[in-house]
Design an enzyme around this catalytic site. Structure first.
Site, mmCIF file in Angstrom:
data_model
loop_
_atom_site.group_PDB
_atom_site.id
_atom_site.type_symbol
_atom_site.label_atom_id
_atom_site.label_comp_id
_atom_site.label_asym_id
_atom_site.label_seq_id
_atom_site.Cartn_x
_atom_site.Cartn_y
_atom_site.Cartn_z
ATOM 1 N N HIS A 234 77.022 72.972 -6.015
ATOM 2 C CA HIS A 234 75.572 72.789 -6.032
ATOM 3 C C HIS A 234 74.924 74.127 -6.366
ATOM 4 O O HIS A 234 75.271 75.153 -5.789
ATOM 5 C CB HIS A 234 75.080 72.274 -4.685
ATOM 6 C CG HIS A 234 73.727 71.631 -4.767
ATOM 7 N ND1 HIS A 234 72.573 72.365 -4.950
ATOM 8 C CD2 HIS A 234 73.345 70.339 -4.718
ATOM 9 C CE1 HIS A 234 71.540 71.534 -4.996
ATOM 10 N NE2 HIS A 234 71.986 70.301 -4.866
ATOM 11 N N ARG A 271 74.116 69.577 -12.876
ATOM 12 C CA ARG A 271 74.447 70.596 -11.885
ATOM 13 C C ARG A 271 75.484 71.599 -12.359
ATOM 14 O O ARG A 271 75.415 72.779 -12.020
ATOM 15 C CB ARG A 271 74.932 69.922 -10.596
ATOM 16 C CG ARG A 271 73.817 69.246 -9.833
ATOM 17 C CD ARG A 271 74.326 68.543 -8.604
ATOM 18 N NE ARG A 271 73.221 67.933 -7.870
ATOM 19 C CZ ARG A 271 73.367 67.169 -6.805
ATOM 20 N NH1 ARG A 271 74.579 66.912 -6.353
ATOM 21 N NH2 ARG A 271 72.314 66.667 -6.199
ATOM 22 N N ARG A 367 79.192 64.727 -10.984
ATOM 23 C CA ARG A 367 78.329 63.685 -10.413
ATOM 24 C C ARG A 367 76.868 63.926 -10.745
ATOM 25 O O ARG A 367 76.368 65.040 -10.649
ATOM 26 C CB ARG A 367 78.489 63.623 -8.889
ATOM 27 C CG ARG A 367 77.550 62.622 -8.231
ATOM 28 C CD ARG A 367 77.814 62.480 -6.760
ATOM 29 N NE ARG A 367 77.510 63.657 -5.975
ATOM 30 C CZ ARG A 367 76.275 64.005 -5.584
ATOM 31 N NH1 ARG A 367 75.239 63.285 -5.952
ATOM 32 N NH2 ARG A 367 76.104 65.079 -4.852
ATOM 33 N N SER A 372 75.109 59.774 -5.248
ATOM 34 C CA SER A 372 76.031 59.708 -4.105
ATOM 35 C C SER A 372 75.533 58.742 -3.042
ATOM 36 O O SER A 372 76.306 57.917 -2.534
ATOM 37 C CB SER A 372 76.247 61.097 -3.494
ATOM 38 O OG SER A 372 75.032 61.653 -3.033
ATOM 39 N N LEU A 373 74.239 58.808 -2.685
ATOM 40 C CA LEU A 373 73.706 57.862 -1.711
ATOM 41 C C LEU A 373 73.764 56.435 -2.246
ATOM 42 O O LEU A 373 73.969 55.483 -1.497
ATOM 43 C CB LEU A 373 72.267 58.225 -1.343
ATOM 44 C CG LEU A 373 72.092 59.452 -0.449
ATOM 45 C CD1 LEU A 373 70.612 59.773 -0.254
ATOM 46 C CD2 LEU A 373 72.763 59.253 0.904
#
Length: 532
Positions: A234, A271, A367, A372-373
């Site tokens: 991140h 990212r 990703r 992710s959520l």
């Protein structure tokens, strides 16, 4: 014997439990901590769904962005399923009570769900609840599980899966409070134990307990793991504490600047690109900051109250008036347990995996922020449904206690083992080693050095043990077991990184700076199963 045993009580596990319960299964959820402490609570920015509430958006664009971010390593059918289900997933979460932030555009004062921009997205797509999105989702899921009468066993640490004849029959656990080794028989199992980011101890946004316990248990039981080399860094963690500052801060208009006050990258790129740009600045001796001062205190307190508090508490800066010192650190495991289209573990029948521990081939090499959520809820429910379907036809014949007896003997040996060298010291060394040599930018010479050092640690493990000899509430024992799991997974990560002679997404290798079509494939690792 329970129909569906869910191992892990974060967002994926709770979603799986609810789906299995709705289908008519008897369900037991087991976690090594309490549900509200899970990693899901740390997800801040939002959850993707092509609702088109703020600007024009469509499921096809969400699919396109996800595939692009994955750099060709995703399964487009799985991506299509996840993205197409997203609007219904948000609707379901709303229905059970998740308090998403809303637009003030309804005469009745209700408003539609607000959405914000995340890196790599072609639209404002992330549904959010201020910057507490994961926390709000987690608490709502847990409340709903309690309302549905789902049974929980907290503070139970996963030791091993019970897999006679290639089919799951349950698992063994250490009851942390009592010190007892327990065997739980089940017709089917859902593993939702989270990722392995804590291998980067001291250089990760993850909690200490994100040690890949479920991934390691699957590997020991003869199941497959894949894409272990792909770990997302991140871009914006607080410099000194490594606490996450959500991508939502950049999505709301935050800038990345160096010491000269210069913006050096498009903040809303994927990212991997942003993390490497920051890393490059740091290599040149530049400090890097997140600048949100221009947003104003009122907007910051409305949209990013948690970020404001974290900056004040851990960096002693006020984002409304000060630059926020940041650095990129390990954040998310794209690889993990290898599963098929039903999320069943390849190599173990009746065992399913969901969430960060599972490689459902939707994130690929990098990703997309906000996915992710979405994955933990959408695929968590899917795993729970499929686990119930397997349980309907599974045998209810009890399994013997062979695995439990093995684990009891092993734990007894650990209590007797001399601890002449502290594993805590090695945990620190391993974290720094991985950040320096298996990090944002990789090189084959350093990767081979890292592998040699890890092998040396595995040899030294014979001299490590636990100093606390109490049987009850022994955190020293739990942390040693966690460290053993990270040390088991470390060679798999490094070996896969060495084998991938290219740069793709989060995996960037010096000397091989471009994507190579020959490596547009998954690196799968599977051990020969021991007889149980």
């Amino acid at each position: 014997m329970v129909d569906v045993l869910v191992i892990g009580s974060g967002g994926a596990g709770l979603s799986a439990a609810l789906a299995a319960k709705e289908a008519g299964a008897s369900v037991l959820v087991i976690g090594k901590m309490y549900p509200t402490n899970s990693q899901t609570s740390m997800a801040q920015g939002g959850m993707n769904a092509a609702l088109g509430n703020v600007n024009e958006d469509h499921v096809s664009l969400h699919i396109q962005d996800t595939v692009k971010s994955a750099h060709g390593l995703c399964d487009e059918d799985m991506v299509r399923q996840m993205c197409a289900d997203a609007p219904q997933t948000v609707e379901w979460l709303e229905r059970i009570g998740v308090p998403f932030s809303r637009l003030d555009n309804d005469k009745k004062g209700i408003g539609t769900v607000a959405q914000r921009q995340m890196g790599g997205a072609s639209a404002k797509r992330a549904c959010y609840a201020q910057d507490y999105t994961g926390l709000k989702i987690l608490h709502t899921l847990y409340d709903t599980c309690l309302k549905e009468g789902i049974a929980f066993l907290d503070e139970h640490y996963l030791l091993n899966l019970i897999v006679p004849d290639d089919t799951i029959k349950g698992a063994t656990f250490l009851d942390i409070r009592s010190g007892e080794i327990k065997q739980i028989d089940a017709k089917s199992v859902v593993i939702a134990t989270g990722g392995y980011g804590s291998i980067y101890h001291g250089f990760t946004t993850n909690m200490y307990g994100a040690t890949g316990d479920g991934v390691a248990a699957v590997l020991r039981a003869g199941g497959a793991v894949s894409d272990m080399e792909f770990i997302q860094f991140h871009p914006t963690a607080l410099k000194h504490s490594c606490i996450l500052i959500s991508e939502s801060a950049r999505g709301e208009g935050g800038y990345l600047v160096n010491e000269a006050g210069e913006r050096f990258v498009d903040e809303l790129k994927p990212r991997d690109e942003v993390a490497r740009a920051i890393f490059s600045q740091m290599k040149e001796g530049q400090r890097v900051f997140l600048d949100v001062r221009h947003l104003g205190e009122e907007k910051l307190m409305e949209l990013l109250p948690q970020e404001m508090a974290l900056c004040k508490m851990h960096e002693h800066v006020d984002p409304a008036s000060d630059l926020i010192p940041i650095k990129p650190v390990a954040h998310y495991s794209m690889g993990g347990i290898d599963v098929d289209y039903a999320l069943e573990v390849n190599g173990i029948k009746g065992c399913f995996a969901a969430g960060e521990c599972s490689n459902a081939k939707v994130h690929g090499a990098n990703r997309l922020g906000g996915n992710s959520l979405l994955e933990i809820t959408t695929f968590g429910r899917f795993a729970g449904e499929n686990a119930f379907k397997h349980a309907v036809y599974a045998s209810s014949k009890p399994v013997d206690g062979t695995q439990r007896l093995k684990d009891e003997a092993e734990i007894k040996t650990l209590f007797a083992q001399e601890d002449s060298e502290s594993f805590y010291t090695y945990r620190e060394i391993l974290g720094e080693l991985f950040y320096e040599k298996v990090g944002i930018v990789r090189e084959n010479g350093q990767l081979n050095e890292a592998l040699e050092e890890v092998i040396a640690m595995q040899v030294a493990q014979k001299k490590m043990g636990i100093s606390d000899k109490s049987r009850t509430n022994n955190q020293n024992l739990v942390e040693f077991l966690e460290f053993r799991n990270t040390l088991l997974l470390a060679p798999a990560i490094i070996s896969a990184a060495i084998a991938r002679d290219e740069s793709r997404g989060a995996h960037f290798k010096v000397g091989f700076e471009t994507e190579n079509e020959a490596f547009r494939k998954h690196i799968v690792l599977q051990w020969k199963r021991e007889t149980q």
